[in-house]
Design a protein around this motif. Structure first.
Motif, mmCIF file in Angstrom:
data_model
loop_
_atom_site.group_PDB
_atom_site.id
_atom_site.type_symbol
_atom_site.label_atom_id
_atom_site.label_comp_id
_atom_site.label_asym_id
_atom_site.label_seq_id
_atom_site.Cartn_x
_atom_site.Cartn_y
_atom_site.Cartn_z
ATOM 1 N N SER A 50 14.480 -12.001 -18.440
ATOM 2 C CA SER A 50 14.469 -11.349 -19.587
ATOM 3 C C SER A 50 15.696 -11.819 -20.529
ATOM 4 C CB SER A 50 14.817 -9.965 -19.422
ATOM 5 O OG SER A 50 13.735 -9.331 -18.070
ATOM 6 N N SER A 51 15.646 -11.822 -21.565
ATOM 7 C CA SER A 51 16.672 -12.106 -22.485
ATOM 8 C C SER A 51 16.698 -11.229 -23.787
ATOM 9 C CB SER A 51 16.854 -13.408 -22.861
ATOM 10 O OG SER A 51 15.313 -13.744 -23.634
ATOM 11 N N GLY A 52 17.959 -11.342 -24.469
ATOM 12 C CA GLY A 52 17.906 -10.698 -25.619
ATOM 13 C C GLY A 52 19.139 -10.829 -26.313
ATOM 14 N N PRO A 53 19.516 -9.887 -27.460
ATOM 15 C CA PRO A 53 20.782 -10.012 -28.102
ATOM 16 C C PRO A 53 22.020 -9.685 -26.963
ATOM 17 C CG PRO A 53 19.494 -8.646 -29.112
ATOM 18 C CD PRO A 53 18.788 -9.117 -27.775
ATOM 19 N N ASP A 87 12.394 -23.040 -13.896
ATOM 20 C CA ASP A 87 12.723 -23.701 -14.927
ATOM 21 C C ASP A 87 11.977 -23.338 -16.064
ATOM 22 O OD1 ASP A 87 14.689 -25.363 -13.495
ATOM 23 O OD2 ASP A 87 12.855 -26.634 -12.710
ATOM 24 N N ALA A 88 10.641 -23.134 -15.664
ATOM 25 C CA ALA A 88 9.695 -22.665 -16.923
ATOM 26 C C ALA A 88 10.152 -21.371 -17.386
ATOM 27 C CB ALA A 88 8.072 -22.665 -16.541
ATOM 28 N N LEU A 89 10.689 -20.396 -16.690
ATOM 29 C CA LEU A 89 11.144 -19.302 -16.833
ATOM 30 C C LEU A 89 12.226 -19.018 -17.821
ATOM 31 C CD1 LEU A 89 10.306 -16.915 -13.720
ATOM 32 C CD2 LEU A 89 9.039 -16.546 -15.916
ATOM 33 N N ILE A 90 13.109 -19.774 -17.608
ATOM 34 C CA ILE A 90 14.298 -20.054 -18.294
ATOM 35 C C ILE A 90 14.155 -20.549 -19.609
ATOM 36 C CG2 ILE A 90 15.579 -22.309 -17.512
ATOM 37 C CD1 ILE A 90 18.041 -20.783 -17.320
ATOM 38 N N ARG A 91 13.234 -21.429 -19.859
ATOM 39 C CA ARG A 91 12.871 -22.242 -21.044
ATOM 40 C C ARG A 91 12.058 -21.130 -21.840
ATOM 41 N NH1 ARG A 91 11.484 -26.553 -17.774
ATOM 42 N NH2 ARG A 91 9.232 -26.008 -17.663
ATOM 43 N N GLU A 92 10.900 -20.307 -21.199
ATOM 44 C CA GLU A 92 10.597 -19.305 -22.076
ATOM 45 C C GLU A 92 11.437 -18.076 -22.747
ATOM 46 O OE1 GLU A 92 7.776 -18.875 -23.639
ATOM 47 O OE2 GLU A 92 6.634 -20.570 -22.679
ATOM 48 N N ALA A 93 12.491 -17.905 -21.875
ATOM 49 C CA ALA A 93 13.574 -16.736 -22.263
ATOM 50 C C ALA A 93 14.597 -17.275 -22.925
ATOM 51 C CB ALA A 93 14.070 -16.232 -20.626
ATOM 52 N N ILE A 94 15.055 -18.377 -23.023
ATOM 53 C CA ILE A 94 16.110 -18.578 -23.945
ATOM 54 C C ILE A 94 16.023 -19.967 -24.501
ATOM 55 C CG2 ILE A 94 17.603 -17.185 -23.023
ATOM 56 C CD1 ILE A 94 18.824 -19.549 -21.409
ATOM 57 N N GLY A 95 14.989 -20.828 -24.112
ATOM 58 C CA GLY A 95 14.675 -22.138 -24.838
ATOM 59 C C GLY A 95 16.190 -22.977 -24.616
ATOM 60 N N ASP A 96 16.250 -23.870 -25.530
ATOM 61 C CA ASP A 96 17.660 -24.552 -25.544
ATOM 62 C C ASP A 96 18.809 -24.056 -26.259
ATOM 63 O OD1 ASP A 96 16.789 -25.213 -28.205
ATOM 64 O OD2 ASP A 96 16.720 -27.330 -27.814
ATOM 65 N N ARG A 97 18.803 -22.813 -26.675
ATOM 66 C CA ARG A 97 19.820 -22.101 -27.563
ATOM 67 C C ARG A 97 21.018 -21.749 -26.843
ATOM 68 N NH1 ARG A 97 15.284 -18.000 -29.439
ATOM 69 N NH2 ARG A 97 15.567 -17.433 -26.935
ATOM 70 N N PRO A 98 22.021 -21.806 -27.469
ATOM 71 C CA PRO A 98 23.317 -21.143 -26.799
ATOM 72 C C PRO A 98 23.264 -19.897 -26.325
ATOM 73 C CG PRO A 98 23.804 -22.072 -28.961
ATOM 74 C CD PRO A 98 22.325 -22.142 -28.787
ATOM 75 N N ALA A 99 23.549 -19.462 -25.089
ATOM 76 C CA ALA A 99 23.305 -18.333 -24.350
ATOM 77 C C ALA A 99 24.496 -18.165 -23.147
ATOM 78 C CB ALA A 99 21.897 -18.403 -23.634
ATOM 79 N N TYR A 100 24.579 -17.084 -22.637
ATOM 80 C CA TYR A 100 25.356 -16.867 -21.609
ATOM 81 C C TYR A 100 24.526 -15.695 -20.456
ATOM 82 C CZ TYR A 100 26.806 -11.826 -23.235
ATOM 83 O OH TYR A 100 26.833 -10.817 -23.609
ATOM 84 N N LEU A 101 25.140 -15.664 -19.349
ATOM 85 C CA LEU A 101 24.725 -14.967 -18.507
ATOM 86 C C LEU A 101 25.683 -14.375 -17.398
ATOM 87 C CD1 LEU A 101 24.434 -16.797 -15.497
ATOM 88 C CD2 LEU A 101 23.009 -17.874 -16.853
ATOM 89 N N TRP A 102 25.225 -13.282 -16.683
ATOM 90 C CA TRP A 102 26.140 -12.910 -15.440
ATOM 91 C C TRP A 102 25.435 -13.228 -14.405
ATOM 92 C CZ3 TRP A 102 31.114 -11.375 -16.529
ATOM 93 C CH2 TRP A 102 31.399 -10.925 -17.876
ATOM 94 N N VAL A 103 26.236 -13.789 -13.197
ATOM 95 C CA VAL A 103 26.113 -14.303 -12.001
ATOM 96 C C VAL A 103 26.627 -13.698 -10.821
ATOM 97 C CG1 VAL A 103 27.219 -16.345 -11.714
ATOM 98 C CG2 VAL A 103 25.113 -15.982 -10.433
ATOM 99 N N LEU A 104 25.940 -13.034 -9.773
ATOM 100 C CA LEU A 104 26.747 -12.215 -8.585
ATOM 101 C C LEU A 104 27.624 -13.340 -7.996
ATOM 102 C CD1 LEU A 104 27.080 -9.448 -7.188
ATOM 103 C CD2 LEU A 104 25.472 -10.494 -5.638
#
Length: 168
Positions: free
Chosen positions: A76-79, A107-124
């Protein structure tokens, strides 16, 4: 016979499968990071109800990977939701059934969710496997940390990772 993996947008009727993989992944991936009591309290029916609400609202896409009727994972991704984000796009979640790690489905899921755009995330914090995966996709720890709470109040220390664009 080779099975085809389908990746598509999740629908409300996928909620149970999403909940099952979500909780299974937490219980296996976080077993060494979170108290057993926290993991044992996770409820597939409760998580399924939450997923159904999220998918009915349809605010941001959740991508699902399926092998026949079986949910293998989702993203899942978004603003950006943070006050001073390092990018406009946030990867909210990426979970894959631990039996499928290394299969290329994430790998396929992350490509769908954010493509190659700049992004960030939180990891445990302490989730070395996830950190390595995200590094492979161009993310780097940026030194920002926070503590969120699980539903039962267990503190979840998280590390932020960001990328300017995909290097994968």
């Amino acid at each position: 016979m080779e099975t085809t993996i389908e990746i598509r947008r999740a629908r409300p009727d996928d909620a149970r499968g999403l909940a099952e993989v979500h909780i299974r992944t937490w219980r296996i991936a976080y077993a060494h990071l979170l108290p057993a009591e926290t993991l044992s309290r996770l409820s597939v029916p409760a998580r399924a109800r939450r997923w159904e609400r999220i998918l009915r609202q349809n605010r941001n896409p959740t991508w699902i990977a399926l092998e026949g009727p079986r949910v293998l994972g989702f993203a899942s991704s978004g603003p950006a939701r943070d006050p001073e984000p390092p990018a406009e796009r946030e990867l909210y979640a990426l979970y894959l059934d631990p039996d499928r790690h290394g299969s290329g489905v994430a790998d396929a899921l992350i490509r769908e969710a954010i493509g190659d755009r700049p992004a960030y995330l939180w990891v445990l914090a302490g989730n070395a496997r996830a950190i390595r995966f995200y590094e492979k996709h161009g993310f780097a720890l940026d030194g920002v940390e926070r503590v969120e709470d699980a539903a039962d109040g267990t503190p979840l220390p998280e590390l932020r990772m960001a990328r300017e664009s995909s290097r994968a």
